[in-house]
Design a protein around this motif. Structure first.
Motif, PDB file in Angstrom:
ATOM      1  N   ALA A   1       1.076  -1.280   0.256  1.00  0.00           N
ATOM      2  CA  ALA A   1       0.195  -0.303   0.136  1.00  0.00           C
ATOM      3  C   ALA A   1       0.746   1.273   0.210  1.00  0.00           C
ATOM      4  O   ALA A   1       0.423   2.141  -0.462  1.00  0.00           O
TER       5      ALA A   1
ATOM      6  N   GLU B   1       1.177   3.871  -3.086  1.00  0.00           N
ATOM      7  CA  GLU B   1       1.067   5.668  -2.510  1.00  0.00           C
ATOM      8  C   GLU B   1       1.823   6.572  -3.101  1.00  0.00           C
ATOM      9  O   GLU B   1       1.722   7.779  -3.100  1.00  0.00           O
TER      10      GLU B   1
ATOM     11  N   LEU C   1      -4.459  -0.475  -0.484  1.00  0.00           N
ATOM     12  CA  LEU C   1      -4.616   0.347   0.950  1.00  0.00           C
ATOM     13  C   LEU C   1      -5.973  -0.470   1.611  1.00  0.00           C
ATOM     14  O   LEU C   1      -6.064  -0.719   2.493  1.00  0.00           O
TER      15      LEU C   1
ATOM     16  N   SER D   1      -5.585  -2.320   4.872  1.00  0.00           N
ATOM     17  CA  SER D   1      -6.286  -2.118   6.584  1.00  0.00           C
ATOM     18  C   SER D   1      -7.364  -2.807   7.068  1.00  0.00           C
ATOM     19  O   SER D   1      -7.438  -3.143   7.815  1.00  0.00           O
TER      20      SER D   1
END
Length: 114
Positions: free
Chosen positions: A63, A67, A85, A89
């Motif tokens: 992730a 980014e 993401l 999570s």
């Protein structure tokens, strides 16, 4: 051959079926059929925890990489970013939930009176 709707079977009391269920079921046989004792059981559980943490770290790293790629303009694909993401999570929430349950069990064990 006539078809049999197995959803209609109730209260099957065959010893063979009960034995097969206990042998193959993940509910009855969580640690496998090794029979190696408590040391091997703890080793298996600990290895599963380490694997879970490694997977969580890998998803968090993926992730972060997505980014960085998006921030640097190396990719315009926000779909991959959102998937990475969400995976990170979800795995982090799962790992924290397992940790919380383990700590709760530990607290309960330490409060038991002998």
């Amino acid at each position: 051959m006539a078809s049999l709707d197995i959803s209609q079977l109730r209260n099957v009391s065959s010893d063979v079926i009960r034995h097969a269920e206990k042998t193959n079921s993940k509910v009855y046989n969580v640690l496998g059929d090794s029979g190696d004792g408590n040391d091997e059981s703890f080793k298996n559980i600990f290895q599963a925890v380490v694997d879970n943490i490694s997977t969580t770290n890998a998803y968090l790293s993926d992730a972060e990489n997505e980014e960085i790629k998006w921030a640097l303009g190396q990719t315009d694909n926000t779909h991959d970013l959102s998937i990475a993401l969400q995976k990170a999570s979800t795995t982090l929430q799962y790992t924290v939930a397992i940790r919380d349950r383990a700590l709760s069990a530990y607290r309960e064990l330490t409060q038991m009176q002998i």
